[in-house]
Design a protein around this motif. Structure first.
Motif, mmCIF file in Angstrom:
data_model
loop_
_atom_site.group_PDB
_atom_site.id
_atom_site.type_symbol
_atom_site.label_atom_id
_atom_site.label_comp_id
_atom_site.label_asym_id
_atom_site.label_seq_id
_atom_site.Cartn_x
_atom_site.Cartn_y
_atom_site.Cartn_z
ATOM 1 N N UNK A 115 -59.877 14.986 11.251
ATOM 2 C CA UNK A 115 -58.436 14.684 11.219
ATOM 3 C C UNK A 115 -57.586 15.927 11.449
ATOM 4 N N UNK A 116 -58.188 17.110 11.315
ATOM 5 C CA UNK A 116 -57.478 18.368 11.578
ATOM 6 C C UNK A 116 -57.821 18.934 12.951
ATOM 7 N N UNK A 117 -58.771 18.328 13.633
ATOM 8 C CA UNK A 117 -59.263 18.858 14.905
ATOM 9 C C UNK A 117 -58.584 18.183 16.088
ATOM 10 N N UNK A 118 -57.260 18.172 16.031
ATOM 11 C CA UNK A 118 -56.464 17.619 17.117
ATOM 12 C C UNK A 118 -55.455 18.677 17.550
ATOM 13 N N UNK A 119 -55.063 18.605 18.802
ATOM 14 C CA UNK A 119 -54.101 19.562 19.336
ATOM 15 C C UNK A 119 -53.141 18.853 20.284
ATOM 16 N N UNK A 120 -52.028 19.509 20.527
ATOM 17 C CA UNK A 120 -51.039 19.033 21.490
ATOM 18 C C UNK A 120 -50.643 20.235 22.339
ATOM 19 N N UNK A 121 -50.669 20.045 23.643
ATOM 20 C CA UNK A 121 -50.289 21.129 24.550
ATOM 21 C C UNK A 121 -48.789 21.401 24.451
ATOM 22 N N UNK A 122 -48.418 22.670 24.403
ATOM 23 C CA UNK A 122 -47.002 23.044 24.342
ATOM 24 C C UNK A 122 -46.266 22.570 25.595
ATOM 25 N N UNK A 123 -46.951 22.587 26.719
ATOM 26 C CA UNK A 123 -46.309 22.186 27.977
ATOM 27 C C UNK A 123 -46.269 20.673 28.183
ATOM 28 N N UNK A 124 -47.030 19.931 27.380
ATOM 29 C CA UNK A 124 -47.052 18.472 27.516
ATOM 30 C C UNK A 124 -47.175 17.860 26.129
ATOM 31 N N UNK A 125 -46.049 17.693 25.455
ATOM 32 C CA UNK A 125 -46.044 17.259 24.068
ATOM 33 C C UNK A 125 -46.410 15.789 23.880
ATOM 34 N N UNK A 126 -46.772 15.122 24.953
ATOM 35 C CA UNK A 126 -47.216 13.735 24.846
ATOM 36 C C UNK A 126 -48.730 13.618 24.941
ATOM 37 N N UNK A 127 -49.392 14.723 25.229
ATOM 38 C CA UNK A 127 -50.848 14.698 25.415
ATOM 39 C C UNK A 127 -51.554 15.227 24.173
ATOM 40 N N UNK A 128 -52.228 14.331 23.480
ATOM 41 C CA UNK A 128 -53.000 14.720 22.299
ATOM 42 C C UNK A 128 -54.430 15.016 22.734
ATOM 43 N N UNK A 129 -54.923 16.159 22.331
ATOM 44 C CA UNK A 129 -56.306 16.555 22.588
ATOM 45 C C UNK A 129 -57.088 16.210 21.315
ATOM 46 N N UNK A 130 -58.048 15.311 21.426
ATOM 47 C CA UNK A 130 -58.721 14.771 20.254
ATOM 48 C C UNK A 130 -60.212 14.577 20.535
ATOM 49 N N UNK A 131 -60.959 15.668 20.698
ATOM 50 C CA UNK A 131 -62.356 15.549 21.102
ATOM 51 C C UNK A 131 -63.282 14.963 20.033
ATOM 52 N N UNK A 132 -62.867 14.994 18.760
ATOM 53 C CA UNK A 132 -63.744 14.524 17.689
ATOM 54 C C UNK A 132 -63.261 13.231 17.037
ATOM 55 N N UNK A 133 -62.342 12.540 17.741
ATOM 56 C CA UNK A 133 -61.845 11.234 17.315
ATOM 57 C C UNK A 133 -61.104 11.271 15.981
ATOM 58 N N UNK A 134 -60.422 12.370 15.717
ATOM 59 C CA UNK A 134 -59.654 12.504 14.482
ATOM 60 C C UNK A 134 -58.564 11.462 14.354
ATOM 61 N N UNK A 135 -57.957 11.083 15.465
ATOM 62 C CA UNK A 135 -56.910 10.068 15.444
ATOM 63 C C UNK A 135 -57.469 8.727 14.972
ATOM 64 N N UNK A 136 -58.650 8.382 15.445
ATOM 65 C CA UNK A 136 -59.287 7.134 15.006
ATOM 66 C C UNK A 136 -59.675 7.219 13.535
ATOM 67 N N UNK A 137 -60.199 8.365 13.117
ATOM 68 C CA UNK A 137 -60.570 8.538 11.714
ATOM 69 C C UNK A 137 -59.332 8.453 10.820
#
Length: 188
Positions: A115-137
């Motif tokens: 749940x802490x392993x998510x990121x958002x690009x500064x240049x694209x604040x709509x793109x969530x980077x979530x390689x470990x499915x933290x959003x689903x968890x």
């Protein structure tokens, strides 16, 4: 769920300063608890950034642009803090850390919980980077460590696991519980 993370910044000046100061060959991502909290609809006054390239230069320039305090917290590991005032005299911390590996997905994998392993690009604040499915968890209200050595590598994570589970009303998955028990048995 929010679709744009612009609202997590204490003022538009902070985001503008970041975007202005990130070099063309540099990458900066908003990471960790602030992303989790925004998705949960919670406020967070501590913004963490993972940065490629010169962390000190970026943090110092952002601090200067904002008229904020700058502190180099760990020169060896390239971590810096900018402390600034937001609205209503509320203090905000912007922490900048060097990217440990060349890829943000791998860098996030070194954090404590999905749940802490998510990121958002500064240049694209709509793109969530979530390689470990933290959003689903997060949606499943589940706390998951993703390494059998997570608690041994950093015993403070034992406390963080309990705090997250209670404060965010999450259930720990069975692996996380087992790893927590094993690591706590080794404590003096």
């Amino acid at each position: 769920m929010i679709s744009n993370f612009e609202s997590v910044f204490p003022s538009p000046n902070v985001l503008n300063a970041l975007r202005k100061r990130v070099q063309p060959c540099q990458k900066a991502d908003l990471v960790g608890g602030v992303v989790r909290d925004a998705l949960l609809g919670l406020e967070n006054h501590d913004l963490d950034f993972v940065v490629s390239g010169d962390v000190r230069r970026l943090a110092k320039q952002v601090a200067n642009d904002l008229g904020a305090a700058f502190y180099m917290m760990d020169l060896e590991h390239q971590t810096a803090r900018v402390v600034c005032q937001g609205e209503k005299s509320r203090q905000y911390k912007l922490d900048f850390s060097a990217m440990r590996v060349a890829d943000i997905d791998q860098d996030l994998a070194a954090l404590d919980f999905s749940i802490n392993a998510m990121a958002v690009e500064i240049e694209d604040l709509e793109r969530i980077i979530d390689p470990l499915r933290g959003s689903q968890h997060r949606k499943d209200r589940r706390l998951r460590a993703f390494s059998p050595t997570a608690f041994r590598d950093d015993p403070v994570r034992l406390l963080r696991a309990v705090r997250h589970a209670v404060a965010l009303q999450l259930s720990m998955d069975s692996n996380t519980i087992n790893w927590l028990k094993e690591a706590s048995a080794d404590l003096p």
